[in-house]
Design a protein around this motif. Structure first.
Motif, PDB file in Angstrom:
ATOM      1  N   TRP A   4      11.746 -21.989  -5.494  1.00  0.00           N
ATOM      2  CA  TRP A   4      12.608 -22.634  -5.391  1.00  0.00           C
ATOM      3  C   TRP A   4      13.374 -22.931  -4.060  1.00  0.00           C
ATOM      4  N   GLY A   6      16.279 -25.696  -1.962  1.00  0.00           N
ATOM      5  CA  GLY A   6      17.581 -25.421  -1.400  1.00  0.00           C
ATOM      6  C   GLY A   6      17.229 -26.584  -0.459  1.00  0.00           C
ATOM      7  N   ARG A  11      19.496 -27.567  -5.156  1.00  0.00           N
ATOM      8  CA  ARG A  11      18.317 -27.050  -5.684  1.00  0.00           C
ATOM      9  C   ARG A  11      17.476 -27.424  -6.173  1.00  0.00           C
ATOM     10  N   TRP A  43      17.964 -16.503  -0.477  1.00  0.00           N
ATOM     11  CA  TRP A  43      17.675 -17.250   0.010  1.00  0.00           C
ATOM     12  C   TRP A  43      17.229 -17.058   1.022  1.00  0.00           C
TER      13      TRP A  43
END
Length: 261
Positions: A4, A6, A11, A43
């Motif tokens: 993923w 950000g 996201r 993250w």
């Protein structure tokens, strides 16, 4: 591996690792942008996740990653459109306990009779009128090994069934509930043993009635319907059987809710 991204409080993804590496090389993604993949607790900058990938000199400003088709995407172990896990309440668990108690009592009775429980009981009744204290002492001494064997029988029953592919004892199966770890997965043998050590309290005569009740009653009030033994062992009791898996359990080891990239 699916990653993923950000960016600006939103996201994107998930995307294959190869695409992320390519975007870092061509400048589509910046090393300081955040990334997350399954198993991470938080993250981290993409430059730390993929330190060997750097944009080539003179690359243009990054463009947003290509959008993905609208569909359920797993994030921190749970899909956004999935229903929240349904934790089994006190009465469901109590019903399962009653069924399991009956099932355990049947073989336990045969074991106790084979080990001389009837003789110990008959001796107690014949001697209790003449010398009550001595009769009781002799009785408890004779049934102590029987109690240990029956206790271990019940302990093995719960451990083996709860760590099995069914993730449930016959009583729990009958009530449509199962035991999982905090990731919604099958219990390891070690975790199943840890969870069920509380049942050894039955070896202590005074605590055999009251202590299990204390450990179970919190299931009626806690947020995730956990007994104290669930809290200590890191387990949940969820509705639904293991072969159906109606919901996916949120992980405890990742950030919840929104984040600011």
């Amino acid at each position: 591996m699916q990653v993923w991204i950000g960016r600006n409080g939103e996201r994107f993804g998930p995307y294959p690792e190869d695409e992320i590496r390519q975007w870092l090389r061509d400048g589509t993604c910046r090393p300081e942008e955040l990334g997350w993949y399954e198993g991470m607790t938080d993250w981290r900058p993409l430059g730390e996740l993929f330190p060997d990938e750097r944009p080539a000199p003179g690359t243009p400003p990054p463009m947003p990653p290509p959008p993905v088709e609208p569909r359920a995407q797993p994030f921190m172990g749970i899909t956004e459109d999935a229903a929240a896990p349904e934790y089994a309440g006190f009465w469901l668990r109590f019903g399962a306990w009653i069924i399991d108690y009956i099932l355990i009592t049947i073989p336990a009775t045969f074991v106790a009779l084979a080990m001389g429980f009837q003789h110990a009981l008959t001796t107690l009744f014949s001697q209790v009128e003449t010398n009550q204290s001595a009769a009781l002492a002799a009785y408890f001494e004779e049934v102590r090994p029987i109690s240990y064997i029956v206790l271990l029988l019940g302990f093995a029953y719960y451990v083996l069934f709860e760590s099995s592919k069914w993730q449930a004892t016959p009583g729990k199966l009958a009530c449509g509930i199962r035991v999982t770890d905090t990731s919604g997965q099958r219990l390891t043998m070690v975790r199943a043993v840890s969870r069920n050590l509380i049942r050894l309290a039955n070896a202590v005569p005074f605590l055999s009635v009251f202590l299990p009740l204390v450990f179970y009653v919190t299931a009626a009030f806690s947020e995730r319907k956990q007994g104290i033994h669930d809290m200590l062992a890191g387990t949940y009791v969820l509705t639904g059987r293991a072969d159906s898996r109606p919901v996916q359990t949120p992980r405890d080891n990742g950030p919840r809710g929104s984040f600011d990239a």
